[in-house]
Design an enzyme around this catalytic site. Structure first.
Site, PDB file in Angstrom:
ATOM      1  CB  SER A  80      -0.943  -0.021   1.211  1.00  0.00           C
ATOM      2  OG  SER A  80      -1.933   0.970   1.078  1.00  0.00           O
ATOM      3  CG  ASN A  81      -0.366   4.639  -1.335  1.00  0.00           C
ATOM      4  OD1 ASN A  81      -1.045   5.409  -0.681  1.00  0.00           O
ATOM      5  ND2 ASN A  81      -0.828   3.988  -2.391  1.00  0.00           N
ATOM      6  CE1 TYR A  82       4.400   5.510   5.337  1.00  0.00           C
ATOM      7  CE2 TYR A  82       5.536   6.037   3.283  1.00  0.00           C
ATOM      8  CZ  TYR A  82       5.535   5.452   4.532  1.00  0.00           C
ATOM      9  OH  TYR A  82       6.642   4.811   4.985  1.00  0.00           O
ATOM     10  CB  SER A  83      -3.008   7.846   0.102  1.00  0.00           C
ATOM     11  OG  SER A  83      -4.196   8.583   0.002  1.00  0.00           O
ATOM     12  CB  ALA A 132      -2.199   7.173  -3.499  1.00  0.00           C
TER      13      ALA A 132
END
Ligand code: PMT
Length: 409
Positions: free
Chosen positions: A215-218, A282
């Site tokens: 995943s990512n930091y969004s 994102a």
């Protein structure tokens, strides 16, 4: 009224006794109400009463009670940015003069000066009839009206002096109705009014196994701010969001998804029917080719994770959109990635793209502010300063509204 942030400025007139009732009526309708009291107002209605009914601190002086509390450099401007509307009731001759002259000598005056453009200001003058009709008061009222304030003429009846005449503040129910109308009118004047808007927000998660994911930091803050701002302009908003810790903005229809495939399937359902598609999510570009069932064991020194490309949701919309539909995207790049953003604008067939970069402090992922450069399909780029994500969302929607007007949408 649900979720609307209203400031009531209360001045020193006998009608101030009606304001606690006004606060209660607005709160019953779901508004968040803060009160700014003038010194004279405090002689007619107590700070304690207003703070209790509003369940918010009361605002009076620009300066903090003691300087040793530390200096908050934004104290005098943050409320003007916060509010969706300002109601000044009762408005005295003195405060009308201060506001029309642009003075900034208490919190109410500071809020008036810093309120964001386009937010409704409703002023309810209430005073002796002769005073109200005096050339000076009428001149100040005309100045404020010319600045875009809505001045609600006082009612006629018995005044505090016992004299009958013009000058009475209307009952709180009338104030609420006038405020509702003003907020509605603002939405009506937007080209986005009644338009179907789809916003994607937050991250997506791609399963590696039953307990791990890519995943990512969004945080979803940017997309949620856009959804909130679009509803305020009267749009019918569907927010398709990955896993985030944010509450749904009032009036928004929310669809929760986890993976890119789920977000894509949810979005495709609106491709034919929406007027505007805004991709603020994102989205993971890749996903594990064969997610492991259960939990992967750590027996091996090395493992290889084969990734396959995900569908590009926004590009999918861009490919099939009609002439009456608008596609707006974001491009998350490094600080110098403007050219790459321009490339995405063309490749995905977008009408507008918002280039942003990430430093985890002022812009991009998981912070409350953003620095956007808006690039239109005509190639013109507009650099915005560092703004709160709510403000940035407002600027993005202003640019979209302009495109709607230019294209006759
Ligand atoms: O959520 P926050 O913490 O508030 O952070 C906001 C944000 C940084 C996530 C947001 O401002 C932002 O930049 N969102 C887009 C992030 C991104 O994925 O950018 P991109 O350059 O990789 O993608 C370009 C555009 O295509 C984006 O509109 C994206 O939503 C869309 N896209 C990308 C890949 C994909 N498979 N499908 C898509 O729809």
């Amino acid at each position: 009224m649900r979720g609307k942030k209203i400031i009531i400025g209360v001045c020193g007139g006998i009608a101030a006794y009606k304001i606690p009732q006004l606060v209660r009526l607005l709160k019953k309708r779901g508004a968040c109400v803060r009160v700014a009291l003038t010194d004279a107002g405090a002689r007619f209605v107590s700070e304690l009463t207003l703070a209790t009914v509003s369940e918010e601190p009361l605002y009076r002086n620009i300066f903090p009670p003691t300087e040793s509390e530390g200096v908050d450099y934004t104290r005098h401007i943050s409320l003007g940015e916060w509010a969706d509307a300002l109601v000044i009731a009762p408005a005295t001759a003195n405060t009308l003069a201060r506001l029309s002259a642009g003075l900034c000598d208490d919190m109410l005056a500071a809020i008036f000066l810093t309120l964001r453009p386009g937010k409704p200001v409703l002023i309810f003058p209430a005073m002796d009839g002769q005073m109200f009709l005096s050339p000076s008061v009428q001149r100040n009222i005309a100045t404020l009206a010319a600045q875009g304030c809505s001045i609600v003429t006082p009612e006629s009846g018995e005044l505090a002096s016992g004299i009958c005449g013009i000058g009475r503040m209307p009952e709180p129910e009338t104030l609420v109705a006038a405020l509702e109308e003003a907020l509605h009118e603002r939405a009506l004047s937007s080209p986005l009014y009644g338009k179907k808007v789809v916003v994607t927000a937050g991250p997506t998660r791609e399963k590696i196994d039953g307990v791990r994911f890519i995943s990512n930091y969004s945080s979803g803050k940017m997309g949620f701010a856009i959804a909130r701002a679009a509803v305020e302009r009267g749009a019918l908003v569907t927010l398709i969001t990955g896993p985030v810790h944010l509450s749904t903005p009032p009036g928004v229809e929310r669809v929760d998804v986890e993976s890119t495939a789920e977000m894509n399937a949810a979005a495709e359902g609106f491709f034919g029917s929406c007027d505007l598609f805004i991709g603020a999510a994102a989205v993971s570009d890749y996903r594990p080719a064969a997610p492991y069932e259960g939990k992967m064991k750590k027996d091996d020194e090395h493992i290889e994770l084969r990734l396959v490309k995900n569908p590009d949701i926004l590009a999918g919309f861009g490919r099939q959109k009609s002439a009456s539909q608008l596609a707006v995207g974001f491009a998350l790049e490094t600080r110098t990635g403007l050219e790459s953003a321009r490339k995405k604008l063309t490749e995905k067939n977008l009408d507008l793209i918002a280039f942003n970069f990430f430093d985890r402090k002022t812009c991009g992922f998981d912070v409350d502010t953003n620095i956007l450069t808006l690039i239109g399909s005509d190639g013109v780029a507009t650099e915005l300063p560092q703004l709160t994500k709510d403000e940035a969302a407002g600027k993005l929607l202003d640019a979209i509204e302009q495109r709607c007007l230019n294209n006759g949408l």
